[in-house]
Scaffold this motif. Structure first.
Motif, PDB file in Angstrom:
ATOM      1  N   LEU A 139       0.818   5.211  16.919  1.00  0.00           N
ATOM      2  CA  LEU A 139       0.990   6.660  16.989  1.00  0.00           C
ATOM      3  C   LEU A 139       1.452   7.227  15.652  1.00  0.00           C
ATOM      4  O   LEU A 139       0.968   8.280  15.206  1.00  0.00           O
ATOM      5  N   LEU A 140       2.366   6.548  14.985  1.00  0.00           N
ATOM      6  CA  LEU A 140       2.817   7.007  13.674  1.00  0.00           C
ATOM      7  C   LEU A 140       1.693   6.916  12.643  1.00  0.00           C
ATOM      8  O   LEU A 140       1.532   7.810  11.801  1.00  0.00           O
ATOM      9  N   THR A 141       0.908   5.851  12.703  1.00  0.00           N
ATOM     10  CA  THR A 141      -0.218   5.708  11.777  1.00  0.00           C
ATOM     11  C   THR A 141      -1.218   6.834  11.969  1.00  0.00           C
ATOM     12  O   THR A 141      -1.665   7.466  11.000  1.00  0.00           O
ATOM     13  N   PHE A 169      -5.633   9.013  23.851  1.00  0.00           N
ATOM     14  CA  PHE A 169      -6.421   7.951  23.227  1.00  0.00           C
ATOM     15  C   PHE A 169      -5.669   6.632  23.263  1.00  0.00           C
ATOM     16  O   PHE A 169      -6.212   5.600  23.679  1.00  0.00           O
ATOM     17  N   TRP A 170      -4.407   6.633  22.849  1.00  0.00           N
ATOM     18  CA  TRP A 170      -3.687   5.374  22.723  1.00  0.00           C
ATOM     19  C   TRP A 170      -3.205   4.821  24.055  1.00  0.00           C
ATOM     20  O   TRP A 170      -2.874   3.628  24.142  1.00  0.00           O
ATOM     21  N   ARG A 171      -3.188   5.629  25.110  1.00  0.00           N
ATOM     22  CA  ARG A 171      -2.875   5.040  26.417  1.00  0.00           C
ATOM     23  C   ARG A 171      -4.142   4.611  27.154  1.00  0.00           C
ATOM     24  O   ARG A 171      -4.088   4.169  28.296  1.00  0.00           O
ATOM     25  N   ALA A 216      -6.430  -5.822  20.241  1.00  0.00           N
ATOM     26  CA  ALA A 216      -6.313  -4.863  21.337  1.00  0.00           C
ATOM     27  C   ALA A 216      -5.212  -3.859  21.036  1.00  0.00           C
ATOM     28  O   ALA A 216      -4.130  -4.224  20.583  1.00  0.00           O
ATOM     29  N   ARG A 217      -5.521  -2.585  21.272  1.00  0.00           N
ATOM     30  CA  ARG A 217      -4.580  -1.492  21.024  1.00  0.00           C
ATOM     31  C   ARG A 217      -3.973  -1.631  19.621  1.00  0.00           C
ATOM     32  O   ARG A 217      -2.762  -1.753  19.447  1.00  0.00           O
ATOM     33  N   GLY A 218      -4.867  -1.575  18.642  1.00  0.00           N
ATOM     34  CA  GLY A 218      -4.423  -1.739  17.266  1.00  0.00           C
ATOM     35  C   GLY A 218      -5.205  -0.855  16.315  1.00  0.00           C
ATOM     36  O   GLY A 218      -6.273  -0.331  16.645  1.00  0.00           O
ATOM     37  N   ALA A 219      -4.658  -0.686  15.128  1.00  0.00           N
ATOM     38  CA  ALA A 219      -5.303   0.093  14.074  1.00  0.00           C
ATOM     39  C   ALA A 219      -5.192  -0.666  12.763  1.00  0.00           C
ATOM     40  O   ALA A 219      -4.163  -1.287  12.482  1.00  0.00           O
ATOM     41  N   ILE A 220      -6.254  -0.608  11.981  1.00  0.00           N
ATOM     42  CA  ILE A 220      -6.266  -1.214  10.652  1.00  0.00           C
ATOM     43  C   ILE A 220      -6.804  -0.186   9.668  1.00  0.00           C
ATOM     44  O   ILE A 220      -7.805   0.482   9.939  1.00  0.00           O
ATOM     45  N   ILE A 221      -6.133  -0.052   8.534  1.00  0.00           N
ATOM     46  CA  ILE A 221      -6.600   0.816   7.456  1.00  0.00           C
ATOM     47  C   ILE A 221      -6.924  -0.056   6.259  1.00  0.00           C
ATOM     48  O   ILE A 221      -6.109  -0.887   5.839  1.00  0.00           O
ATOM     49  N   LEU A 222      -8.129   0.135   5.726  1.00  0.00           N
ATOM     50  CA  LEU A 222      -8.567  -0.608   4.548  1.00  0.00           C
ATOM     51  C   LEU A 222      -8.844   0.370   3.418  1.00  0.00           C
ATOM     52  O   LEU A 222      -9.182   1.539   3.655  1.00  0.00           O
ATOM     53  N   THR A 223      -8.715  -0.117   2.192  1.00  0.00           N
ATOM     54  CA  THR A 223      -8.995   0.719   1.037  1.00  0.00           C
ATOM     55  C   THR A 223      -9.993   0.030   0.122  1.00  0.00           C
ATOM     56  O   THR A 223     -10.040  -1.202   0.042  1.00  0.00           O
ATOM     57  N   SER A 224     -10.791   0.850  -0.556  1.00  0.00           N
ATOM     58  CA  SER A 224     -11.725   0.369  -1.567  1.00  0.00           C
ATOM     59  C   SER A 224     -11.443   1.144  -2.848  1.00  0.00           C
ATOM     60  O   SER A 224     -11.335   2.375  -2.814  1.00  0.00           O
ATOM     61  N   PRO A 225     -11.284   0.470  -3.988  1.00  0.00           N
ATOM     62  CA  PRO A 225     -10.897   1.160  -5.225  1.00  0.00           C
ATOM     63  C   PRO A 225     -11.886   2.243  -5.610  1.00  0.00           C
ATOM     64  O   PRO A 225     -13.085   2.155  -5.336  1.00  0.00           O
ATOM     65  N   ARG A 226     -11.350   3.277  -6.256  1.00  0.00           N
ATOM     66  CA  ARG A 226     -12.194   4.383  -6.699  1.00  0.00           C
ATOM     67  C   ARG A 226     -13.248   3.893  -7.668  1.00  0.00           C
ATOM     68  O   ARG A 226     -13.042   2.954  -8.435  1.00  0.00           O
ATOM     69  N   ARG A 227     -14.384   4.576  -7.652  1.00  0.00           N
ATOM     70  CA  ARG A 227     -15.514   4.149  -8.484  1.00  0.00           C
ATOM     71  C   ARG A 227     -15.653   4.953  -9.764  1.00  0.00           C
ATOM     72  O   ARG A 227     -16.380   4.585 -10.660  1.00  0.00           O
ATOM     73  N   THR A 228     -14.991   6.108  -9.848  1.00  0.00           N
ATOM     74  CA  THR A 228     -15.108   6.944 -11.036  1.00  0.00           C
ATOM     75  C   THR A 228     -13.729   7.251 -11.570  1.00  0.00           C
ATOM     76  O   THR A 228     -12.731   7.151 -10.870  1.00  0.00           O
ATOM     77  N   SER A 229     -13.661   7.666 -12.816  1.00  0.00           N
ATOM     78  CA  SER A 229     -12.382   7.994 -13.427  1.00  0.00           C
ATOM     79  C   SER A 229     -11.836   9.280 -12.845  1.00  0.00           C
ATOM     80  O   SER A 229     -12.572  10.169 -12.438  1.00  0.00           O
ATOM     81  N   SER A 230     -10.535   9.389 -12.816  1.00  0.00           N
ATOM     82  CA  SER A 230      -9.909  10.608 -12.323  1.00  0.00           C
ATOM     83  C   SER A 230     -10.094  11.732 -13.327  1.00  0.00           C
ATOM     84  O   SER A 230     -10.404  11.515 -14.495  1.00  0.00           O
ATOM     85  N   GLY A 231      -9.886  12.962 -12.864  1.00  0.00           N
ATOM     86  CA  GLY A 231     -10.014  14.113 -13.746  1.00  0.00           C
ATOM     87  C   GLY A 231      -9.062  14.030 -14.922  1.00  0.00           C
ATOM     88  O   GLY A 231      -9.410  14.351 -16.057  1.00  0.00           O
ATOM     89  N   ARG A 232      -7.830  13.559 -14.668  1.00  0.00           N
ATOM     90  CA  ARG A 232      -6.847  13.454 -15.739  1.00  0.00           C
ATOM     91  C   ARG A 232      -7.314  12.464 -16.800  1.00  0.00           C
ATOM     92  O   ARG A 232      -7.201  12.710 -18.001  1.00  0.00           O
TER      93      ARG A 232
END
Length: 326
Positions: free
Chosen positions: A104-106, A8-10, A288-304
């Motif tokens: 590759l590490l990502t 994929f990456w090559r 080109a030949r790149g990766a991006i990771i995005l996050t969106s905050p959780r919408r509900t409370s955790s079990g704890r």
């Protein structure tokens, strides 16, 4: 896993179906005999073959020093030298090699399953193209811990990836992703095209497609935690582009997240934490030949948190006159 991610990456064609399976724990290999994602030990390099740095620096093995006229070692390495064979001072080639190592590490550290990093890959260790260095008890196979600035940057980047994986169970699912709702109205995972539409069966078979996005829903984790409680995490959007040109990705609508924040950008050479928010339906360019990771905050409370709130609402029992030690 190794061959698919390398291809994929090559920039090889027709890699998306296999890549999707490998990123999600290889259910096509393990699910039929009741194994789970942890059965997939994922790696891009290991003790045999090219190091990670050499994988992006050499098209061919260079084992002449082994004394076998370069006949030993694997000849089909699925590698790409990024534009020049071996050592070079071309800044564009060096920048691409650094980005490919981060890509590759990502990919490795956001894949479901068990990641395995070959020693030294986190600091860009090289064997100068020797992919069979078992007989080289010298600088070829030794690790030099006097790191250059570039090596330290790669080490810091790898640490951030490991922290991201450790802190977010959405990357460490104990059961295979199913794409179902998990009771939230949105699937636990959804694949998208760069234009924002969901991948269709036909889309998976476009041989010249080199970009796709994966949504991981932190609110649809079905396996419980160690105490039987519900696991809730942030949601993530993983954008992958192995094309030789920049690709614009249209982010999904608000059903998947109101806004998104970049936490990993492999095109950036230093810490890529970005507080700038991209709204649902917005556009983000993946180089080109790149990766991006995005996050969106959780919408509900955790079990704890939910258990703590429930405990706080319960009436306290009257304590006896005798004190107790915990």
């Amino acid at each position: 896993y190794r061959d698919t991610v390398r291809d994929f990456w090559r920039g090889e064609d027709a890699t998306l179906p296999a890549l999707a399976s490998r990123l999600t724990g290889s259910s096509d290999l393990y699910q039929d005999d009741s194994r789970r994602p942890r059965a997939s030990v994922n790696f891009v390099t290991c003790h045999d073959g090219f190091t990670l740095r050499d994988l992006v620096s050499y098209n061919d093995k260079h084992n002449e020093a082994n004394g076998e006229d370069n006949r030993d070692g694997e000849s089909h390495n699925r590698s790409w030298n990024s534009g020049a064979e071996g050592d070079t001072d071309d800044p564009a080639v060096l920048a691409l090699r650094a980005r490919q190592q981060r890509n590759l590490l990502t990919t490795l550290l956001i894949s479901q399953g068990v990641p395995m990093i070959s020693h030294g890959d986190e600091i860009g260790r090289t064997q100068h193209g020797n992919n069979n260095a078992y007989c080289q008890d010298n600088e070829t196979s030794w690790t030099d811990w006097n790191l250059t600035a570039e090596q330290q940057d790669l080490l810091d980047f790898t640490k951030r990836l490991i922290t991201l994986r450790r802190e977010h169970p959405v990357f460490r699912r104990r059961r295979f992703l199913r794409g179902d709702t998990g009771g939230t109205g949105t699937g636990d995972s959804v694949w998208f095209r760069p234009d924002g539409g969901e991948m269709s069966e036909e889309n998976w078979h476009y041989d010249d497609s080199h970009a796709l996005a994966l949504f991981l829903n932190g609110d649809a984790i079905t396996e419980p935690d160690a105490h039987g409680g519900r696991i809730v995490d942030d949601s993530f959007l993983i954008l992958l582009n192995s094309h030789y040109e920049t690709v614009d990705f249209l982010l999904p609508d608000r059903d998947f997240g109101d806004s998104w924040r970049v936490v990993v950008d492999t095109a950036a050479e230093t810490d890529t934490t970005d507080e700038t928010e991209v709204k649902a339906g917005g556009t983000i360019a993946v180089p080109a030949r790149g990766a991006i990771i995005l996050t969106s905050p959780r919408r509900t409370s955790s079990g704890r948190l939910r258990r703590a709130l429930a405990a706080a609402r319960r009436p306290r029992q009257r304590q006896s006159g005798r004190s107790r030690r915990d």
